[in-house]
Write an enzyme that holds these catalytic residues in place. Structure first.
Site, PDB file in Angstrom:
ATOM      1  CG  ASP A   1      -1.944   1.009   1.324  1.00  0.00           C
ATOM      2  OD1 ASP A   1      -2.408   1.435   0.240  1.00  0.00           O
ATOM      3  OD2 ASP A   1      -2.330   1.401   2.442  1.00  0.00           O
ATOM      4  CG  HIS A   2      -0.570   4.937   0.453  1.00  0.00           C
ATOM      5  ND1 HIS A   2      -0.965   5.906  -0.433  1.00  0.00           N
ATOM      6  CD2 HIS A   2      -1.657   4.637   1.208  1.00  0.00           C
ATOM      7  CE1 HIS A   2      -2.247   6.180  -0.225  1.00  0.00           C
ATOM      8  NE2 HIS A   2      -2.685   5.415   0.747  1.00  0.00           N
TER       9      HIS A   2
ATOM     10  CG  HIS B   1      -5.139   8.181   4.152  1.00  0.00           C
ATOM     11  ND1 HIS B   1      -4.526   8.820   3.105  1.00  0.00           N
ATOM     12  CD2 HIS B   1      -5.384   6.921   3.719  1.00  0.00           C
ATOM     13  CE1 HIS B   1      -4.395   7.984   2.087  1.00  0.00           C
ATOM     14  NE2 HIS B   1      -4.918   6.822   2.429  1.00  0.00           N
ATOM     15  N   GLY B   2      -7.209   8.581   8.145  1.00  0.00           N
ATOM     16  CA  GLY B   2      -7.186   8.945   9.563  1.00  0.00           C
ATOM     17  C   GLY B   2      -8.575   9.222  10.114  1.00  0.00           C
TER      18      GLY B   2
ATOM     19  N   GLY C   1      -8.821   5.916   2.674  1.00  0.00           N
ATOM     20  CA  GLY C   1      -9.467   6.580   3.810  1.00  0.00           C
ATOM     21  C   GLY C   1     -10.846   5.998   4.036  1.00  0.00           C
TER      22      GLY C   1
HETATM   23  P1  13P Z   1      -8.031   4.862   6.889  1.00  0.00           P
HETATM   24  O1  13P Z   1      -6.886   4.595   7.820  1.00  0.00           O
HETATM   25  O2  13P Z   1      -8.490   6.274   6.955  1.00  0.00           O
HETATM   26  O3  13P Z   1      -9.132   3.878   7.046  1.00  0.00           O
HETATM   27  O4  13P Z   1      -7.450   4.674   5.422  1.00  0.00           O
HETATM   28  C1  13P Z   1      -6.757   3.503   5.101  1.00  0.00           C
HETATM   29  C2  13P Z   1      -6.109   3.647   3.776  1.00  0.00           C
HETATM   30  O5  13P Z   1      -6.587   4.330   2.903  1.00  0.00           O
HETATM   31  C3  13P Z   1      -4.862   2.904   3.547  1.00  0.00           C
HETATM   32  O6  13P Z   1      -4.323   3.171   2.297  1.00  0.00           O
END
Ligand code: 13P
Length: 304
Positions: free
Chosen positions: A81-82, A184-185, A213
């Site tokens: 991820d990312h 996110h968060g 997110g």
């Molecule tokens: P959240 O932590 O906001 O649920 O988002 C997770 C996310 O997008 C990981 O790439």
């Protein structure tokens, strides 16, 4: 069983649902996601974010994720991820990851296209599916945001539907992460999502779309986003918060009973809460695609 990002999102497309993609920076989180998949009879994605390297390194968690996915009865994609560095992505590919996200959202459009296309060329010989991001959410996991923009972070830039077709063609990606109002968060206010962005992106680029997110969004907004083409929902912060609260409560109860608090009391409480939360959101994301209760244990997601 281990499946790649292309196949798992195709499964979601066929069923008109979204696959839950859980960040799993601990053994409890990985076990909870995989057990939730077996119990609900639904496919799942477990993912390691490059920014979680400080919580648990890829070298430690990656091989565990692949081994657990291989022996699962559910279809599981093990995803990066990312990822902002192609050398980091190569390490995940060599470990057996079946999905990867290249995140060029902080770059100029042309540089994002160039590096995303290089990521696609790198993933191809490994049979790994690639997700890329167009637009920017302006925040990262763990940030506290007010629903409009993240304090102290770059402002969110919604995905431009006009660029989407060109971006997909030139990069060769398999799934497209869209910025349309999620963050996110933790949300401080109600998220305000722009479903029109998703609909226009799908018109110009008919590929599986990804919601980042994803935790903290209402069930109704999940359903609308899925109807507009979201096929993968990234979910982390709220599940991690619920698990933290469950572990805190376990400490409170044991201290109230004047019993010692052991580390495994906390990990077990967190695992149970993560499992319950994961099963709940997976069923919402699956909608009509979820197997009826009683059919789920054992018979895992045969292709229609
Ligand atoms: P959240 O932590 O906001 O649920 O988002 C997770 C996310 O997008 C990981 O790439």
């Amino acid at each position: 069983m281990l499946v790649n990002l292309r196949d798992i999102t195709a499964m979601a497309e066929q069923r008109g649902m979204a696959v839950a993609a859980f960040n799993v920076p601990s053994l409890e989180a990985a076990r909870a996601a995989l057990d939730a998949a077996e119990r609900t009879g639904l496919p799942v994605i477990i993912q390691h974010a490059e920014c979680h390297e400080g919580i648990v390194p890829l070298d430690v968690m990656g091989p565990v994720m692949v081994a657990l996915a291989e022996r699962s009865r559910a279809p599981v994609c093990v995803h990066l991820d990312h990822c902002e560095h192609l050398d980091y992505m190569r390490r995940a590919l060599e470990m057996g990851f079946t999905g990867a996200m290249f995140d060029g959202s902080a770059l100029s459009y042309e540089r994002n296209v160039e590096l995303s296309a290089r990521a696609a060329a790198m993933c191809a010989p490994f049979g790994c599916g690639l997700e890329c991001e167009l637009g920017s959410m302006g925040s990262r996991e763990g940030d506290v945001v007010d629903g409009e923009d993240a304090e102290g972070r770059a402002e969110a830039v919604y995905t431009d539907p006009h660029d989407a077709g060109d971006f997909v063609r030139r990069t060769g990606l398999d799934a497209l992460a869209c910025s349309f109002g999620t963050v996110h968060g933790l949300y401080k206010g109600e998220p305000r999502l722009s479903f029109g962005v998703l609909e226009q992106v799908r018109e110009n680029a008919p590929v599986p779309l990804v919601m980042h997110g994803g935790s903290g969004v209402s069930d109704e907004d999940y359903r609308r986003a899925i109807r507009a083409g979201i096929r993968k929902i990234n979910y982390y912060t709220y599940g991690a918060k619920f698990a933290g609260e469950a572990a805190t409560e376990a400490v409170r109860v044991r201290e109230g009973e004047r019993r010692p608090v052991y580390w495994h009391d906390l990990t077990m409480a967190a695992y149970e809460r993560l499992l319950e939360d994961a099963m709940g959101v997976m069923r919402v994301f699956a909608g009509e695609g979820a197997p009826a209760d009683g059919e789920s244990q054992g018979a895992v997601c045969e292709e229609d």
